[in-house]
Scaffold this motif. Structure first.
Motif, PDB file in Angstrom:
ATOM      1  N   ARG A   1       1.180  -0.521   0.096  1.00 22.40           N
ATOM      2  CA  ARG A   1       0.094   0.053  -0.468  1.00 22.40           C
ATOM      3  C   ARG A   1       0.986   1.331  -0.239  1.00 22.40           C
ATOM      4  O   ARG A   1       0.684   2.204  -0.980  1.00 22.40           O
ATOM      5  N   SER A   2       1.281   1.592   0.936  1.00 25.09           N
ATOM      6  CA  SER A   2       3.014   2.180   1.562  1.00 25.09           C
ATOM      7  C   SER A   2       3.539   2.869  -0.055  1.00 25.09           C
ATOM      8  O   SER A   2       3.971   3.383  -0.687  1.00 25.09           O
ATOM      9  N   PHE A   3       3.902   1.654  -0.606  1.00 25.06           N
ATOM     10  CA  PHE A   3       5.200   1.347  -1.374  1.00 25.06           C
ATOM     11  C   PHE A   3       4.312   1.863  -2.969  1.00 25.06           C
ATOM     12  O   PHE A   3       5.273   3.325  -3.787  1.00 25.06           O
ATOM     13  N   MET A   4       3.239   1.414  -3.449  1.00 25.70           N
ATOM     14  CA  MET A   4       2.883   1.804  -4.517  1.00 25.70           C
ATOM     15  C   MET A   4       1.826   3.598  -4.327  1.00 25.70           C
ATOM     16  O   MET A   4       1.765   3.973  -5.046  1.00 25.70           O
ATOM     17  N   GLU A   5       1.914   3.874  -2.818  1.00 21.32           N
ATOM     18  CA  GLU A   5       1.425   5.045  -3.049  1.00 21.32           C
ATOM     19  C   GLU A   5       1.919   6.112  -3.698  1.00 21.32           C
ATOM     20  O   GLU A   5       2.717   7.425  -3.773  1.00 21.32           O
ATOM     21  N   VAL A   6       4.039   6.071  -2.925  1.00 21.36           N
ATOM     22  CA  VAL A   6       4.560   6.623  -2.898  1.00 21.36           C
ATOM     23  C   VAL A   6       5.043   6.658  -4.546  1.00 21.36           C
ATOM     24  O   VAL A   6       5.715   7.689  -5.316  1.00 21.36           O
ATOM     25  N   LEU A   7       5.133   5.569  -5.168  1.00 17.27           N
ATOM     26  CA  LEU A   7       5.042   5.249  -6.884  1.00 17.27           C
ATOM     27  C   LEU A   7       4.541   6.520  -7.637  1.00 17.27           C
ATOM     28  O   LEU A   7       4.680   7.208  -8.847  1.00 17.27           O
ATOM     29  N   ARG A   8       2.662   6.108  -7.406  1.00 15.43           N
ATOM     30  CA  ARG A   8       1.638   7.671  -7.678  1.00 15.43           C
ATOM     31  C   ARG A   8       2.782   8.553  -7.243  1.00 15.43           C
ATOM     32  O   ARG A   8       2.453   9.876  -8.822  1.00 15.43           O
TER      33      ARG A   8
END
Ligand code: NDP
Length: 250
Positions: A164-171
């Protein structure tokens, strides 16, 4: 709705059963060219055959997501076969849940390797391509375990929180860097797949089997969500989907 799916080249990890298999079949039926990865190539061969018999396009390759080079190799297969890559669905995962006190440390390692490092390896494999072409879509299967803590899920929940956290930062970073890389993170609840077979702790397995017997729904439901995410116009992203049985309390 399906116009933005037709012709897209989509790598799917964990495509040999459950959510990955259902998604591969649905996207292929909508005209996507799917590239299937998992360790059980006998299963992938059969799924690719089914897709081709139904008029779709599919190739497959052995993929252990914990091995960096194998992630790079499946991206290369997609580009060599179909000339481009549009989407990666990072779906491989396992859930050998147990109480922390059981100290199943080998299983903790497996979950970190597949659910966390597998996602990182997949993203690392596609980023050069997506950055250079200034487009791309990264879709990942987290879990309701990435939103809530529950008994037996100490490590599994942690791996899915990471996604969850990683994908939001990637976005956020992709938007700021102007690379147009879109993300979608999916948080399924009880979906009837082979996932529970990875649980070795007897009491935890019994509890999960009872829960899934009561509430579990088809992986086709998650496939429909991925289909929706892929179908959206290139200027639009829906970042998160929580999807589960209508009657499941958590
Ligand atoms: P399945 O067990 O049916 O599918 C898991 C897939 O992951 C299989 O294709 C398996 O393939 C693959 N996989 C496991 N380890 C590796 C590896 N090292 N390298 C490559 N592929 C691997 O379960 P689901 O379809 O349910 O699981 C898909 C995802 O959905 C997982 O990330 C899971 O955590 C998540 N999820 C599932 C929920 C559910 O209720 N079912 C709820 C929430 C999230 P192979 O063994 O052939 O390598």
């Amino acid at each position: 709705m399906s116009d933005n799916i037709k012709g897209k080249v989509i790598v799917i990890t964990g495509a040999s059963s459950g959510i990955g298999e259902a998604t591969a079949k649905l996207l292929a039926s909508r005209g996507a060219k799917v590239v299937l990865g998992a360790r059980r190539t006998d299963k992938l061969e059969k799924i690719a055959e089914d897709i081709k018999k139904a008029g779709g396009e599919a190739v497959y390759q052995a993929l252990d997501v914990t091995v960096t080079e194998e992630n790079e190799a499946i991206v290369k297969l997609a580009k060599d076969t179909f000339g481009k890559l549009d989407v990666i669905f990072l779906n491989a995962g396992l859930m050998p849940s147990s109480p922390v006190s059981a100290l199943k440390t080998d299983e903790w390692d497996q979950m970190v390797d597949v659910n966390v490092k597998g996602v990182l390896n997949g993203v690392a494999a596609v980023m050069p391509t997506f950055t250079a072409q200034k487009s791309g879509h990264v879709i990942a299967t987290s879990s309701v375990a990435g939103l809530k803590a529950y008994l037996g899920g100490g490590v599994y929940c942690g791996t899915k929180w990471f996604v969850r956290s990683f994908m939001e930062v990637l976005r956020m970073e992709s938007a700021m860097e102007g690379t147009n890389i879109r993300t979608a993170t999916i948080y399924p609840a009880a979906i009837n797949t082979e996932l529970l077979t990875t649980i070795t702790d007897k009491n935890t397995a019994e509890a999960f089997n009872a829960l899934y017997d009561q509430y579990g729904i088809s992986p086709d439901r998650i496939a429909s969500v991925v289909e929706f995410a892929v179908s959206l116009p290139e200027d639009t992203t829906v970042n998160e989907f929580t999807v589960g049985p209508a009657n499941q309390p958590w």
